[in-house]
Design a protein around this motif. Structure first.
Motif, PDB file in Angstrom:
ATOM      1  N   LEU A   1      31.048  55.170  48.462  1.00  0.00           N
ATOM      2  CA  LEU A   1      31.931  55.074  47.301  1.00  0.00           C
ATOM      3  C   LEU A   1      32.316  53.619  47.024  1.00  0.00           C
ATOM      4  O   LEU A   1      32.429  53.214  45.864  1.00  0.00           O
ATOM      5  CB  LEU A   1      33.191  55.919  47.543  1.00  0.00           C
ATOM      6  N   ILE A   2      32.481  52.826  48.085  1.00  0.00           N
ATOM      7  CA  ILE A   2      32.807  51.407  47.892  1.00  0.00           C
ATOM      8  C   ILE A   2      31.678  50.685  47.179  1.00  0.00           C
ATOM      9  O   ILE A   2      31.894  49.868  46.283  1.00  0.00           O
ATOM     10  CB  ILE A   2      33.118  50.748  49.251  1.00  0.00           C
ATOM     11  N   GLU A   3      30.405  51.000  47.538  1.00  0.00           N
ATOM     12  CA  GLU A   3      29.268  50.383  46.874  1.00  0.00           C
ATOM     13  C   GLU A   3      29.198  50.789  45.407  1.00  0.00           C
ATOM     14  O   GLU A   3      28.836  49.986  44.545  1.00  0.00           O
ATOM     15  CB  GLU A   3      27.978  50.778  47.588  1.00  0.00           C
ATOM     16  N   MET A   4      29.569  52.018  45.102  1.00  0.00           N
ATOM     17  CA  MET A   4      29.583  52.469  43.711  1.00  0.00           C
ATOM     18  C   MET A   4      30.661  51.744  42.910  1.00  0.00           C
ATOM     19  O   MET A   4      30.457  51.394  41.748  1.00  0.00           O
ATOM     20  CB  MET A   4      29.792  53.977  43.651  1.00  0.00           C
ATOM     21  N   LEU A   5      31.810  51.522  43.563  1.00  0.00           N
ATOM     22  CA  LEU A   5      32.907  50.844  42.861  1.00  0.00           C
ATOM     23  C   LEU A   5      32.574  49.384  42.571  1.00  0.00           C
ATOM     24  O   LEU A   5      32.996  48.835  41.549  1.00  0.00           O
ATOM     25  CB  LEU A   5      34.190  50.937  43.688  1.00  0.00           C
ATOM     26  N   LYS A   6      31.815  48.737  43.450  1.00  0.00           N
ATOM     27  CA  LYS A   6      31.476  47.335  43.251  1.00  0.00           C
ATOM     28  C   LYS A   6      30.688  47.127  41.960  1.00  0.00           C
ATOM     29  O   LYS A   6      30.789  46.073  41.332  1.00  0.00           O
ATOM     30  CB  LYS A   6      30.676  46.813  44.442  1.00  0.00           C
ATOM     31  N   GLU A   7      29.901  48.116  41.569  1.00  0.00           N
ATOM     32  CA  GLU A   7      29.092  47.991  40.356  1.00  0.00           C
ATOM     33  C   GLU A   7      29.931  48.062  39.087  1.00  0.00           C
ATOM     34  O   GLU A   7      29.495  47.583  38.035  1.00  0.00           O
ATOM     35  CB  GLU A   7      28.030  49.094  40.333  1.00  0.00           C
ATOM     36  N   THR A   8      31.124  48.635  39.171  1.00  0.00           N
ATOM     37  CA  THR A   8      31.977  48.782  37.981  1.00  0.00           C
ATOM     38  C   THR A   8      32.989  47.652  37.822  1.00  0.00           C
ATOM     39  O   THR A   8      33.686  47.590  36.812  1.00  0.00           O
ATOM     40  CB  THR A   8      32.740  50.114  38.048  1.00  0.00           C
ATOM     41  N   LEU A   9      33.074  46.750  38.808  1.00  0.00           N
ATOM     42  CA  LEU A   9      34.084  45.697  38.786  1.00  0.00           C
ATOM     43  C   LEU A   9      33.546  44.444  38.091  1.00  0.00           C
ATOM     44  O   LEU A   9      32.328  44.251  38.007  1.00  0.00           O
ATOM     45  CB  LEU A   9      34.522  45.363  40.212  1.00  0.00           C
ATOM     46  N   PRO A  10      34.453  43.566  37.574  1.00  0.00           N
ATOM     47  CA  PRO A  10      33.998  42.343  36.882  1.00  0.00           C
ATOM     48  C   PRO A  10      33.165  41.454  37.790  1.00  0.00           C
ATOM     49  O   PRO A  10      33.438  41.322  38.994  1.00  0.00           O
ATOM     50  CB  PRO A  10      35.309  41.662  36.481  1.00  0.00           C
ATOM     51  N   ASP A  11      32.133  40.839  37.223  1.00  0.00           N
ATOM     52  CA  ASP A  11      31.238  39.976  37.999  1.00  0.00           C
ATOM     53  C   ASP A  11      31.823  38.585  38.226  1.00  0.00           C
ATOM     54  O   ASP A  11      31.462  37.916  39.202  1.00  0.00           O
ATOM     55  CB  ASP A  11      29.883  39.853  37.280  1.00  0.00           C
ATOM     56  N   ASP A  12      32.695  38.129  37.322  1.00  0.00           N
ATOM     57  CA  ASP A  12      33.240  36.774  37.417  1.00  0.00           C
ATOM     58  C   ASP A  12      34.520  36.704  38.241  1.00  0.00           C
ATOM     59  O   ASP A  12      35.264  35.737  38.165  1.00  0.00           O
ATOM     60  CB  ASP A  12      33.516  36.228  36.019  1.00  0.00           C
ATOM     61  N   LEU A  13      34.788  37.718  39.041  1.00  0.00           N
ATOM     62  CA  LEU A  13      36.030  37.803  39.813  1.00  0.00           C
ATOM     63  C   LEU A  13      35.708  38.157  41.255  1.00  0.00           C
ATOM     64  O   LEU A  13      34.923  39.080  41.520  1.00  0.00           O
ATOM     65  CB  LEU A  13      36.958  38.859  39.202  1.00  0.00           C
ATOM     66  N   GLN A  14      36.302  37.413  42.183  1.00  0.00           N
ATOM     67  CA  GLN A  14      36.101  37.731  43.598  1.00  0.00           C
ATOM     68  C   GLN A  14      36.878  38.991  43.947  1.00  0.00           C
ATOM     69  O   GLN A  14      38.087  39.084  43.677  1.00  0.00           O
ATOM     70  CB  GLN A  14      36.565  36.570  44.472  1.00  0.00           C
ATOM     71  N   VAL A  15      36.213  39.937  44.558  1.00  0.00           N
ATOM     72  CA  VAL A  15      36.802  41.232  44.896  1.00  0.00           C
ATOM     73  C   VAL A  15      36.699  41.441  46.398  1.00  0.00           C
ATOM     74  O   VAL A  15      35.642  41.212  47.000  1.00  0.00           O
ATOM     75  CB  VAL A  15      36.103  42.378  44.150  1.00  0.00           C
ATOM     76  N   VAL A  16      37.817  41.869  47.008  1.00  0.00           N
ATOM     77  CA  VAL A  16      37.859  42.147  48.442  1.00  0.00           C
ATOM     78  C   VAL A  16      38.421  43.553  48.623  1.00  0.00           C
ATOM     79  O   VAL A  16      39.464  43.898  48.046  1.00  0.00           O
ATOM     80  CB  VAL A  16      38.739  41.128  49.196  1.00  0.00           C
ATOM     81  N   PHE A  17      37.736  44.358  49.410  1.00  0.00           N
ATOM     82  CA  PHE A  17      38.193  45.715  49.720  1.00  0.00           C
ATOM     83  C   PHE A  17      38.951  45.668  51.038  1.00  0.00           C
ATOM     84  O   PHE A  17      38.411  45.247  52.073  1.00  0.00           O
ATOM     85  CB  PHE A  17      36.998  46.672  49.822  1.00  0.00           C
ATOM     86  N   ILE A  18      40.209  46.099  51.005  1.00  0.00           N
ATOM     87  CA  ILE A  18      41.071  45.962  52.179  1.00  0.00           C
ATOM     88  C   ILE A  18      41.821  47.257  52.447  1.00  0.00           C
ATOM     89  O   ILE A  18      41.904  48.161  51.598  1.00  0.00           O
ATOM     90  CB  ILE A  18      42.095  44.825  52.001  1.00  0.00           C
ATOM     91  N   SER A  19      42.394  47.327  53.647  1.00  0.00           N
ATOM     92  CA  SER A  19      43.327  48.386  54.029  1.00  0.00           C
ATOM     93  C   SER A  19      44.355  47.757  54.951  1.00  0.00           C
ATOM     94  O   SER A  19      44.024  47.352  56.079  1.00  0.00           O
ATOM     95  CB  SER A  19      42.609  49.547  54.725  1.00  0.00           C
ATOM     96  N   ALA A  20      45.571  47.639  54.485  1.00  0.00           N
ATOM     97  CA  ALA A  20      46.622  47.010  55.285  1.00  0.00           C
ATOM     98  C   ALA A  20      47.012  47.869  56.479  1.00  0.00           C
ATOM     99  O   ALA A  20      47.536  47.358  57.474  1.00  0.00           O
ATOM    100  CB  ALA A  20      47.846  46.729  54.413  1.00  0.00           C
ATOM    101  N   VAL A  21      46.755  49.163  56.405  1.00  0.00           N
ATOM    102  CA  VAL A  21      47.132  50.067  57.498  1.00  0.00           C
ATOM    103  C   VAL A  21      46.185  49.912  58.677  1.00  0.00           C
ATOM    104  O   VAL A  21      46.594  49.792  59.834  1.00  0.00           O
ATOM    105  CB  VAL A  21      47.161  51.521  56.993  1.00  0.00           C
ATOM    106  N   THR A  22      44.869  49.906  58.397  1.00  0.00           N
ATOM    107  CA  THR A  22      43.869  49.807  59.466  1.00  0.00           C
ATOM    108  C   THR A  22      43.440  48.368  59.744  1.00  0.00           C
ATOM    109  O   THR A  22      42.756  48.119  60.738  1.00  0.00           O
ATOM    110  CB  THR A  22      42.634  50.631  59.082  1.00  0.00           C
ATOM    111  N   GLY A  23      43.809  47.428  58.862  1.00  0.00           N
ATOM    112  CA  GLY A  23      43.393  46.047  59.044  1.00  0.00           C
ATOM    113  C   GLY A  23      42.029  45.731  58.479  1.00  0.00           C
ATOM    114  O   GLY A  23      41.514  44.615  58.654  1.00  0.00           O
TER     115      GLY A  23
END
Length: 410
Positions: A291-313
């Motif tokens: 699902l994360i790979e699918m979401l990356k395709e829908t996000l803006p290309d000119d913006l740095q995107v980081v997938f995080i979870s503050a609970v698990t680190g």
């Protein structure tokens, strides 16, 4: 429990007026024509703002509604100079901006520790008649009055100084991220608008380096029109060199929510869109790799995107690397040099200014007097729905009306 964080105060300030000069002619035994000996008047005290890094809020000024400097003393005989009025120093936290409460005009900005800004200068004292003596006018019988005082009602706004500002909707995980990256302990709960005041945290990085992160209350669609908590707290990220947008991973349309936040920032201050931006997709512990790979395709290309979870680190180290790289990037430094490392403050909109002043005055009055404004006090204004309903009569019209009545009586 009442919060001690105060970022907005309204104060009436007044400098001291200068003392008047003395008009005195010396008459003593054996010297009947002693000539003029009137002394000068003293200077009035000034109102001076002074940056103090020991303060982090405007709480110490919340109940100080009036600040008046001393007047200068009048001059006396025997060339006695009047006493100078004592200057009043107002200690404020670094990052305090001052506006004129009546016009909304920007007045000054205090950015550094021990920085002094003369807000209102005291009036100069008048010269005594001793200063006006000449060969042809050896007994002047006049002296100068002192300069008048200056008066202004000001609004002080505190804009926190931080490197990274967190921007997101309520329950986007901003406070959770701040508590995971720093020693700050903001309130965290599973309901909207948990954060009611900005929080600062120092994020540690490699080689004993660090940067400051600011968390502000969540904004919602229509905040520019006053919905939710409005845009009142967005002033705290105006000084940040980097904005971290946070959108939960379980959002239906991440790109749409990111654009919503951009639109609200643009309505608040279009200059904020020129800052560097990073997008963090939070709560990724609820997502799988596919699902994360699918979401990356829908996000803006000119913006740095980081997938995080503050609970698990998950992704937190990568996020710190991205933030540090952006903060120290050459383009970000050049932008800071072009801006002169200062914020260009806009004058406050009088429509929003009136609402802010009323809200702050009402809250302060409730704490001081134990009660707010009474609705019954405003019943006389209930019938006036618009300013256009009030009829204004010119002075000339009144005179014409009186003349017509006199002719009618005659």
């Amino acid at each position: 429990m009442e919060s001690n964080f105060v970022d907005y105060v309204k104060i009436q300030c007044r400098s001291g007026k200068g003392g008047r000069g003395s008009m005195h002619l010396r008459h003593v035994k054996y010297n009947p024509n002693g000539g003029p000996d009137g002394g000068d008047g003293g200077n009035g005290g000034s109102i001076i703002l002074r940056g103090n890094h020991n303060y982090w809020t405007l709480l110490h000024l919340r109940y100080q509604r009036h600040i008046y400097a001393e007047h200068g003393g009048n001059g006396g005989r025997d060339k006695c100079h009047g006493t100078n009025g004592k200057d009043i120093y107002i200690d404020v936290p670094c990052g305090t901006v001052v506006y004129n409460a009546e016009t909304g005009k920007y007045v000054c900005d205090v950015m550094e520790d021990k920085q002094e800004v003369v807000l209102l200068k005291g009036g100069r004292g008048g010269l005594g008649n001793f200063q006006f003596r000449t060969a042809t006018n050896q007994a002047p019988r006049y002296a100068q009055p002192g300069e008048p005082m200056q008066e202004m009602t000001i609004i002080m706004e505190l804009k926190l100084l931080a490197d990274v500002g967190l921007v997101g909707l309520p329950n986007a995980g901003k406070s959770t991220l701040l508590s995971a990256l720093s020693s700050a302990r903001p309130k965290i709960a599973n309901y909207p608008f948990t954060t009611l005041e900005p929080s600062l945290g120092i994020v540690g990085y490699r080689d004993n380096q660090s940067f400051v992160m600011a968390d502000i209350p969540g904004i919602i669609e229509g905040a520019a029109e006053g919905k939710g908590l409005g845009l009142r707290f967005l002033r705290h990220i105006e000084r940040n060199s980097l904005l971290l947008f946070m959108v939960p991973g379980d959002t239906d349309d991440i790109k749409k929510e990111y654009q919503l936040l951009l639109n609200e920032l643009e309505q608040f201050n279009p200059e904020m869109l020129q800052k560097h931006r990073v997008l963090a997709v939070t709560k990724c512990d609820l997502l799988d790799d596919e699902l994360i790979e699918m979401l990356k395709e829908t996000l803006p290309d000119d913006l740095q995107v980081v997938f995080i979870s503050a609970v698990t680190g998950q992704g937190l180290e990568e996020l710190k690397d991205v933030l540090w790289k952006e903060l120290n990037s050459e383009s970000n430094k050049i932008a800071g040099v072009i801006a002169g490392d200062t914020l260009v403050h806009r004058d406050k909109d009088l429509s929003y200014l009136a609402a802010e002043v009323f809200e702050e005055d009402r809250d302060a009055d409730e704490e001081i007097y134990g009660g707010g404004y009474d609705d019954e006090d405003d019943e006389e204004f209930d019938d006036i729905e618009d300013a256009d309903d009030i009829e204004y009569i010119d002075i000339e019209d009144v005179e014409d009306l009186e003349d017509a009545e006199e002719q009618k009586e005659n």
